[in-house]
Motif scaffolding. Structure first.
Motif, PDB file in Angstrom:
ATOM      1  N   ALA A   1       0.818  -1.196   0.000  1.00  0.00           N
ATOM      2  CA  ALA A   1       0.000   0.000   0.000  1.00  0.00           C
ATOM      3  C   ALA A   1       0.861   1.259   0.000  1.00  0.00           C
ATOM      4  O   ALA A   1       0.481   2.268  -0.556  1.00  0.00           O
ATOM      5  CB  ALA A   1      -0.926  -0.004   1.201  1.00  0.00           C
ATOM      6  N   PHE A   2       2.030   1.163   0.643  1.00  0.00           N
ATOM      7  CA  PHE A   2       2.861   2.354   0.777  1.00  0.00           C
ATOM      8  C   PHE A   2       3.930   2.479  -0.299  1.00  0.00           C
ATOM      9  O   PHE A   2       4.589   3.502  -0.384  1.00  0.00           O
ATOM     10  CB  PHE A   2       3.549   2.370   2.140  1.00  0.00           C
ATOM     11  CG  PHE A   2       2.602   2.542   3.291  1.00  0.00           C
ATOM     12  CD1 PHE A   2       1.865   3.703   3.419  1.00  0.00           C
ATOM     13  CD2 PHE A   2       2.441   1.546   4.233  1.00  0.00           C
ATOM     14  CE1 PHE A   2       0.974   3.877   4.465  1.00  0.00           C
ATOM     15  CE2 PHE A   2       1.571   1.704   5.284  1.00  0.00           C
ATOM     16  CZ  PHE A   2       0.831   2.867   5.401  1.00  0.00           C
ATOM     17  N   ARG A   3       4.129   1.462  -1.104  1.00  0.00           N
ATOM     18  CA  ARG A   3       5.258   1.479  -2.050  1.00  0.00           C
ATOM     19  C   ARG A   3       5.193   2.666  -3.011  1.00  0.00           C
ATOM     20  O   ARG A   3       6.177   3.388  -3.176  1.00  0.00           O
ATOM     21  CB  ARG A   3       5.343   0.162  -2.802  1.00  0.00           C
ATOM     22  CG  ARG A   3       5.763  -0.970  -1.881  1.00  0.00           C
ATOM     23  CD  ARG A   3       5.741  -2.329  -2.561  1.00  0.00           C
ATOM     24  NE  ARG A   3       5.808  -3.361  -1.555  1.00  0.00           N
ATOM     25  CZ  ARG A   3       6.917  -3.946  -1.164  1.00  0.00           C
ATOM     26  NH1 ARG A   3       8.059  -3.612  -1.699  1.00  0.00           N
ATOM     27  NH2 ARG A   3       6.896  -4.857  -0.229  1.00  0.00           N
ATOM     28  N   GLN A   4       4.060   2.868  -3.664  1.00  0.00           N
ATOM     29  CA  GLN A   4       3.951   3.985  -4.598  1.00  0.00           C
ATOM     30  C   GLN A   4       4.047   5.321  -3.855  1.00  0.00           C
ATOM     31  O   GLN A   4       4.649   6.270  -4.339  1.00  0.00           O
ATOM     32  CB  GLN A   4       2.648   3.907  -5.395  1.00  0.00           C
ATOM     33  CG  GLN A   4       2.491   5.017  -6.422  1.00  0.00           C
ATOM     34  CD  GLN A   4       3.653   5.077  -7.424  1.00  0.00           C
ATOM     35  OE1 GLN A   4       4.132   4.055  -7.896  1.00  0.00           O
ATOM     36  NE2 GLN A   4       4.105   6.279  -7.726  1.00  0.00           N
ATOM     37  N   GLN A   5       3.451   5.385  -2.664  1.00  0.00           N
ATOM     38  CA  GLN A   5       3.510   6.611  -1.885  1.00  0.00           C
ATOM     39  C   GLN A   5       4.953   6.916  -1.463  1.00  0.00           C
ATOM     40  O   GLN A   5       5.347   8.083  -1.412  1.00  0.00           O
ATOM     41  CB  GLN A   5       2.594   6.517  -0.669  1.00  0.00           C
ATOM     42  CG  GLN A   5       1.122   6.495  -1.045  1.00  0.00           C
ATOM     43  CD  GLN A   5       0.225   6.444   0.162  1.00  0.00           C
ATOM     44  OE1 GLN A   5       0.135   7.413   0.904  1.00  0.00           O
ATOM     45  NE2 GLN A   5      -0.435   5.305   0.362  1.00  0.00           N
ATOM     46  N   ASP A   6       5.746   5.881  -1.161  1.00  0.00           N
ATOM     47  CA  ASP A   6       7.157   6.087  -0.829  1.00  0.00           C
ATOM     48  C   ASP A   6       7.910   6.719  -1.992  1.00  0.00           C
ATOM     49  O   ASP A   6       8.714   7.634  -1.801  1.00  0.00           O
ATOM     50  CB  ASP A   6       7.842   4.756  -0.478  1.00  0.00           C
ATOM     51  CG  ASP A   6       7.853   4.464   1.001  1.00  0.00           C
ATOM     52  OD1 ASP A   6       7.375   5.304   1.784  1.00  0.00           O
ATOM     53  OD2 ASP A   6       8.365   3.402   1.372  1.00  0.00           O
ATOM     54  N   VAL A   7       7.642   6.220  -3.186  1.00  0.00           N
ATOM     55  CA  VAL A   7       8.307   6.762  -4.379  1.00  0.00           C
ATOM     56  C   VAL A   7       7.963   8.246  -4.518  1.00  0.00           C
ATOM     57  O   VAL A   7       8.841   9.084  -4.757  1.00  0.00           O
ATOM     58  CB  VAL A   7       7.916   5.967  -5.638  1.00  0.00           C
ATOM     59  CG1 VAL A   7       8.450   6.630  -6.895  1.00  0.00           C
ATOM     60  CG2 VAL A   7       8.421   4.529  -5.530  1.00  0.00           C
ATOM     61  N   GLU A   8       6.684   8.585  -4.325  1.00  0.00           N
ATOM     62  CA  GLU A   8       6.258   9.984  -4.401  1.00  0.00           C
ATOM     63  C   GLU A   8       6.896  10.811  -3.286  1.00  0.00           C
ATOM     64  O   GLU A   8       7.396  11.912  -3.529  1.00  0.00           O
ATOM     65  CB  GLU A   8       4.740  10.081  -4.289  1.00  0.00           C
ATOM     66  CG  GLU A   8       3.980   9.483  -5.453  1.00  0.00           C
ATOM     67  CD  GLU A   8       2.487   9.393  -5.186  1.00  0.00           C
ATOM     68  OE1 GLU A   8       1.952  10.217  -4.406  1.00  0.00           O
ATOM     69  OE2 GLU A   8       1.856   8.485  -5.744  1.00  0.00           O
ATOM     70  N   ARG A   9       6.885  10.296  -2.072  1.00  0.00           N
ATOM     71  CA  ARG A   9       7.409  11.022  -0.910  1.00  0.00           C
ATOM     72  C   ARG A   9       8.894  11.359  -1.087  1.00  0.00           C
ATOM     73  O   ARG A   9       9.333  12.472  -0.832  1.00  0.00           O
ATOM     74  CB  ARG A   9       7.211  10.169   0.363  1.00  0.00           C
ATOM     75  CG  ARG A   9       7.558  10.891   1.669  1.00  0.00           C
ATOM     76  CD  ARG A   9       8.936  10.502   2.153  1.00  0.00           C
ATOM     77  NE  ARG A   9       9.214  10.842   3.523  1.00  0.00           N
ATOM     78  CZ  ARG A   9       9.607  12.028   3.963  1.00  0.00           C
ATOM     79  NH1 ARG A   9       9.727  13.033   3.157  1.00  0.00           N
ATOM     80  NH2 ARG A   9       9.877  12.225   5.234  1.00  0.00           N
ATOM     81  N   TYR A  10       9.670  10.392  -1.552  1.00  0.00           N
ATOM     82  CA  TYR A  10      11.109  10.610  -1.661  1.00  0.00           C
ATOM     83  C   TYR A  10      11.530  11.236  -2.989  1.00  0.00           C
ATOM     84  O   TYR A  10      12.709  11.506  -3.191  1.00  0.00           O
ATOM     85  CB  TYR A  10      11.867   9.319  -1.363  1.00  0.00           C
ATOM     86  CG  TYR A  10      11.785   9.011   0.107  1.00  0.00           C
ATOM     87  CD1 TYR A  10      12.502   9.767   1.020  1.00  0.00           C
ATOM     88  CD2 TYR A  10      10.944   8.020   0.590  1.00  0.00           C
ATOM     89  CE1 TYR A  10      12.392   9.532   2.380  1.00  0.00           C
ATOM     90  CE2 TYR A  10      10.831   7.774   1.943  1.00  0.00           C
ATOM     91  CZ  TYR A  10      11.559   8.537   2.834  1.00  0.00           C
ATOM     92  OH  TYR A  10      11.444   8.303   4.181  1.00  0.00           O
ATOM     93  N   SER A  11      10.553  11.513  -3.868  1.00  0.00           N
ATOM     94  CA  SER A  11      10.890  12.268  -5.075  1.00  0.00           C
ATOM     95  C   SER A  11      10.996  13.766  -4.753  1.00  0.00           C
ATOM     96  O   SER A  11      11.636  14.514  -5.479  1.00  0.00           O
ATOM     97  CB  SER A  11       9.858  12.029  -6.178  1.00  0.00           C
ATOM     98  OG  SER A  11       8.615  12.581  -5.810  1.00  0.00           O
ATOM     99  N   VAL A  12      10.372  14.194  -3.667  1.00  0.00           N
ATOM    100  CA  VAL A  12      10.465  15.578  -3.199  1.00  0.00           C
ATOM    101  C   VAL A  12      10.689  15.547  -1.686  1.00  0.00           C
ATOM    102  O   VAL A  12       9.823  15.947  -0.906  1.00  0.00           O
ATOM    103  CB  VAL A  12       9.171  16.370  -3.526  1.00  0.00           C
ATOM    104  CG1 VAL A  12       9.445  17.864  -3.487  1.00  0.00           C
ATOM    105  CG2 VAL A  12       8.574  15.987  -4.841  1.00  0.00           C
ATOM    106  N   PRO A  13      11.863  15.070  -1.230  1.00  0.00           N
ATOM    107  CA  PRO A  13      12.084  14.826   0.194  1.00  0.00           C
ATOM    108  C   PRO A  13      12.180  16.076   1.058  1.00  0.00           C
ATOM    109  O   PRO A  13      12.060  15.994   2.281  1.00  0.00           O
ATOM    110  CB  PRO A  13      13.411  14.062   0.218  1.00  0.00           C
ATOM    111  CG  PRO A  13      14.108  14.532  -1.009  1.00  0.00           C
ATOM    112  CD  PRO A  13      13.035  14.746  -2.028  1.00  0.00           C
TER     113      PRO A  13
END
Length: 131
Positions: A1-13
């Protein structure tokens, strides 16, 4: 559930991020340091994927996992389970290795100048403080 959100979160850390799951929202603060040099390679780590962005490290992933605890409260195994949902964790690493790494990271986070977690020895629970 969090995998895609992690990618988004760490694209603009360098910005806060809102994780959404089970109709709940969890806000995490920006990383203390920004994304750094986009061409730099991440350091090798036994439980982190080598193709992750260079600024993604275990400490920030454990901090985010603790922030996702329901009500901001949970056990170390709860944090480990949430950490395993990250897009940047090697799926084949053993539970024992994850538990040891999370234990060390929680201790480090607890000893920071402005700690985001605290262990309650009476309840034997980790509390996320930056809610």
């Amino acid at each position: 559930a969090f995998r895609q959100q992690d990618v988004e979160r760490y694209s603009v850390p360098e910005k806060p991020f809102v994780y959404i799951f089970n109709n709940m929202k969890c806000v995490v603060g920006p990383m203390k340091r920004g994304p750094g040099n986009p061409s730099s390679k991440p350091r090798d780590h036994p439980i982190l994927k080598s193709d992750r962005p260079a600024h993604v490290n275990l400490l920030c992933l454990v901090r985010d996992a603790a922030a996702k605890l329901p009500g901001g409260v949970g056990t170390r195994p709860d944090v480990c389970l949430l950490l395993r949902d990250s897009a940047f964790i090697v799926e084949t690493v053993t539970d024992q290795v994850v538990s040891a790494k999370v234990s060390n990271a929680l201790d480090r986070l607890q000893s920071e100048l402005d700690p985001c977690v605290r262990f309650d020895p009476d309840q034997k629970l980790w509390l996320y403080l930056h809610r």
